[in-house]
Design a protein around this motif. Structure first.
Motif, PDB file in Angstrom:
ATOM      1  N   GLY A 594       0.802  -1.216   0.000  1.00 17.18           N
ATOM      2  CA  GLY A 594       0.000   0.000   0.000  1.00 17.18           C
ATOM      3  C   GLY A 594       0.833   1.263   0.000  1.00 17.18           C
ATOM      4  O   GLY A 594       0.295   2.361   0.175  1.00 17.18           O
ATOM      5  N   HIS A 615      -4.994   8.598  -5.461  1.00 15.17           N
ATOM      6  CA  HIS A 615      -5.271   7.158  -5.453  1.00 15.17           C
ATOM      7  C   HIS A 615      -4.094   6.340  -4.948  1.00 15.17           C
ATOM      8  O   HIS A 615      -4.205   5.122  -4.798  1.00 15.17           O
ATOM      9  CB  HIS A 615      -5.696   6.672  -6.842  1.00 15.17           C
ATOM     10  CG  HIS A 615      -4.826   7.143  -7.954  1.00 15.17           C
ATOM     11  ND1 HIS A 615      -5.135   8.242  -8.736  1.00 15.17           N
ATOM     12  CD2 HIS A 615      -3.646   6.678  -8.419  1.00 15.17           C
ATOM     13  CE1 HIS A 615      -4.189   8.415  -9.648  1.00 15.17           C
ATOM     14  NE2 HIS A 615      -3.281   7.487  -9.476  1.00 15.17           N
ATOM     15  N   LEU A 618      -3.494   5.404   0.518  1.00 17.80           N
ATOM     16  CA  LEU A 618      -4.532   4.556   1.095  1.00 17.80           C
ATOM     17  C   LEU A 618      -4.983   5.135   2.437  1.00 17.80           C
ATOM     18  O   LEU A 618      -4.155   5.453   3.299  1.00 17.80           O
ATOM     19  CB  LEU A 618      -4.017   3.135   1.311  1.00 17.80           C
ATOM     20  CG  LEU A 618      -3.604   2.345   0.068  1.00 17.80           C
ATOM     21  CD1 LEU A 618      -3.348   0.892   0.442  1.00 17.80           C
ATOM     22  CD2 LEU A 618      -4.657   2.418  -1.021  1.00 17.80           C
TER      23      LEU A 618
END
Length: 787
Positions: A594, A615, A618
């Motif tokens: 992530g 995007h 996270l």
């Protein structure tokens, strides 16, 4: 003749009004494969203490049995014959008995050599089922025996004795291995219980006992007996305390209806499996339940506690609890029940990935309950098993372990791993090793190179996750029983919660030190928690030593080869979509953890991407991971929006310009046309910059505005005084259009300011809520400490 009498508290049978013959029960299969030999206490039997009242002539300790001898009880006769058998070197068992028809009391017993008779291999109990562990045949038809019967006086008389055996007798140094002589004495049990509570296993306990008693023959039992006693002792303790667990869970649920617990079967007749999840665990799963570890090491390691928690990682990278289970029954059906029950507790939302030990039963249960969840075997359990299963290889070839570790952790592709694995197997002659072949067949479930496309919330593929076997470490240990467990369990919860509060406080009240002038570093420092930002910062700073070389340009997608300076042979491949601002790397760090890797960040650096696209941030790693404010709203800072949109425009124009240059340089004619077109385009851009209103609008907004202007232009005659319905001149129309452009742009700017102010206010409110929450928790902890 004087006799020494030792009294016992065993009741006597009596009566001889009639006789019933009771068949022998000697050849019964026991759970551990043992037979029902006399005085067999190796598996924890013989808890009832008794004493015999046998008459032994004073000074004659080597007395042999003979007909006519009398004993105070049946047990006294059995003990005497067993004592004689120990001296001689054979094992005994009870063969047959006779009962009184009047009251059913035993009036005659026969004690025989354990090798008496022959085993019937065609018994009905074995004909219809497959025997998984066939027992060795030990019966050889030995006739040695001792028969006793009760007299009217209540004493037992030896009515028959056969001394001769048809087999070799056991020497004195091996007698302790005979079943009827394997007895765990009271002091030995006390010592075993003490050492077991200290966390020692059967092997180490036997070493202590052998040293304490001066030899294995003096201990009086084997390691198997010790292991069985320890197992049965744990089982008895668990069953005795399990009601405490149920009472505890009922009390917790009465205090908070969001407390969830379930018992497999009825609570009065349960199978031993219990699951529970407190309200915080259920809430934390909603924020961090994307990846889960089912930690069964407490039932398999030295703790030997059938305790299995579900854990994960929070936004600080700390272990977080999602539920707990006690597993007294570890069948596939039990695991299926447990996973379905846990799924019910977490509102039916399956995790993206789950990590467990290498266990076929658990794998089968997960496949049934979580068919869409990626299942991974814990790699570190594999390494631990490697040390056990391949110990002979490690002793002969110490370098094997490092080579094995390197092939698993440092392989960059499946082909590289396959090559390294087969080379190891050939080099150390392990092609036919069953365990190694078995884990190779399961390689897609534990070797990192096969798993990097799935999110596991780990910062590195070579480091162990903090959630593995660590949430209750330091609290639950080898001496923990159920009575103590609850207090230690609550202490662990309190300690973990306090650490999370402290991490929240440090993140909110201490700004991290920036190491570069990069706007991206400043941007993410305001979103990530302190620990996660430090990990991202490490990747960002590392880009300074990496080079990104463009190798292919397929219109929207550009391919780069990224390598560290001086290590061009070890390159990573990054594909970057300019229009969508999305990049993928061959190392797949973002998919796995992530967080963006240094390779993608190096490409962003050379392509002038100044801020991290939203995007790639996270929410589960941000300081507001538990907040209701979405990340997309939080990243709409005007300055950051400007930088990001400017980057998109810059990259798009440069991409199109490069294509124009390549086509224009083909020939002199195309070159001259291209230069003329550039000159004309330059003039148009300069004219466009003079009109502030027009230059700030995007193409989509221009089309939308033009449509609205066209509608308004049709009504211009009614708005201009003295027009009397006549159309405006072309100059008046242009002037009106320009005025509308300016008004519209001003309105858009005001809306943007209002929106920015509102988001800023929401951010301040959210930050203030978090600070208040931290302060409240600190006050609670300080009050608790003072009390």
């Amino acid at each position: 003749m004087e006799n020494g009498v030792i009294e016992f508290d065993v009741g006597l049978g009596g009566g001889d009004d009639g006789i019933d013959i009771e068949p022998s029960n000697d050849d019964v299969d026991m759970p551990d494969g043992s037979s029902n030999d006399a005085n067999s206490l190796g598996s924890g039997s013989g808890e009832t203490s008794f004493s015999v009242g046998v008459y032994i002539p004073e000074g004659d300790h080597d007395l042999e049995p003979c007909e006519g001898m009398e004993f105070e009880s049946e047990e006294a006769a059995k003990a005497f014959y067993n004592s004689y058998a120990r001296r001689v070197g054979f094992s005994t068992r009870v063969s047959s008995s006779r009962r009184s028809r009047k009251d059913g009391a035993i009036i005659q017993r026969s004690f025989v050599c354990a090798k008496e008779g022959f085993r019937n291999l065609n018994e009905k109990r074995t004909m219809d089922r497959e025997i998984k562990r066939p027992r060795t045949v030990t019966r050889v038809g030995c006739k040695a025996s001792l028969s006793v019967k009760i007299q009217e006086s209540g004493k037992w008389l030896v009515s028959g004795f056969v001394k001769e055996h048809n087999h070799d007798l056991v020497p004195p140094d091996q007698v302790h291995c005979l079943r009827s002589h394997r007895q765990i004495s009271g002091p030995a049990k006390t010592l075993i219980d003490t050492l077991q509570a200290a966390g020692m296993g059967p092997r180490r306990i036997m070493s202590v006992l052998i040293k304490e008693y001066g030899g294995i023959s003096r201990v009086g039992f084997t390691e198997v007996d010790c292991r069985n006693y320890m197992r049965n002792s744990r089982q008895r303790n668990m069953e005795g305390d399990i009601q405490l667990l149920l009472d505890y869970l009922k009390q917790k649920q009465s205090e908070n209806l969001n407390f969830f617990y379930a018992v497999q079967g009825d609570e009065d007749q349960y199978t031993g499996n219990v699951f529970w999840a407190d309200p915080k665990s259920r809430s934390d799963y909603s924020h961090f339940g994307d990846t889960v570890t089912f930690d069964t090491t407490y039932r398999s390691n030295r703790y030997r506690l059938p305790f299995a928690p579900f854990t994960g990682l929070n936004h600080h990278g700390q272990p977080v609890l999602f539920g707990c289970a006690f597993l007294m029954n570890e069948s596939e059906a039990s695991f299926v029940w447990l996973f379905k029950t846990w799924l019910e507790a977490i509102s039916g939302r399956s995790p993206v990935s789950i990590t467990t030990e290498h266990d076929g039963v658990i794998r089968s249960a997960i496949t049934q309950v979580f068919p869409n969840t990626r299942h991974r075997f814990c790699k570190w359990h594999m390494f631990k098993q490697c040390q056990e299963k391949l110990s002979h290889v490690l002793l002969q070839h110490p370098q094997f372990e490092a080579a094995f570790y390197k092939s698993v952790n440092l392989s960059e592709s499946t082909d590289e791993f396959e090559s390294c694995w087969h080379s190891l197997a050939d080099k150390y002659d392990l092609r036919d090793h069953k365990w190694l072949q078995a884990i190779y067949e399961d390689r897609k479930q534990w070797v990192p190179v096969y798993l990097r496309d799935t999110f596991f919330a780990e910062m590195s593929v070579t480091q162990r996750s903090d959630s593995m076997n660590s949430y209750f470490d330091g609290y639950v240990n080898a001496s923990t029983n159920l009575n103590q467990f609850f207090k230690l369990y609550e202490k662990a919860l309190e300690s973990r919660h306090e650490k999370e509060v402290k991490a929240d406080f440090d993140t909110m009240n201490a700004s991290p030190v920036l190491k570069t002038p990069s706007p991206m570093e400043k941007q993410v420092s305001e979103f990530y928690t302190r620990k996660i930002f430090a990990r991202f910062q490490e990747e960002l700073v590392s880009t300074l030593t990496f080079m990104a070389l463009k190798v292919d340009d397929d219109e929207e997608v550009i391919s780069y080869q990224v390598s560290k300076y001086g290590e061009e042979h070890r390159a990573y491949h990054v594909k970057f979509n300019v229009l969508e601002m999305r990049a993928t790397c061959s190392c797949q760090m973002f998919e796995f953890s992530g967080l963006l890797c240094r390779h993608v960040l190096a490409v962003f650096r050379v392509t002038n991407v100044l801020t991290l696209p939203s995007h790639y941030i996270l929410k589960r790693w941000t300081r507001n991971a538990k907040s209701s404010v979405t990340l997309e709203e939080r990243v709409s800072d005007p300055y950051q929006s400007y930088l990001e949109s400017h980057t998109v425009r810059y990259n798009t124009l440069r991409h199109e310009a490069f294509k124009f240059v390549e086509e224009g340089a083909e020939s002199i004619d195309s070159y001259n046309v291209a230069m003329a077109a550039l000159a004309e385009a330059s003039n148009k851009v300069a004219l466009g910059l003079k009109s502030e209103g027009k230059s700030s609008l995007t193409n989509d907004r221009m089309r939308d505005v033009s449509a609205r202007i066209g509608f308004q232009a049709n009504q211009c005659t009614a708005e201009v005084p003295g027009s009397s319905g006549q159309q405006l001149s072309e100059d008046d129309m242009d002037r009106k259009i320009n005025e509308l452009f300016v008004d519209l742009e001003r309105a858009n700017r005001k809306c943007e300011v209002y929106r920015t102010n509102l988001l800023s206010l929401m951010k301040d409110v959210e930050d203030h809520k978090q600070r208040l929450s931290v302060e409240v928790q600190n006050i609670k902890l300080s009050l608790k400490d003072s009390l």
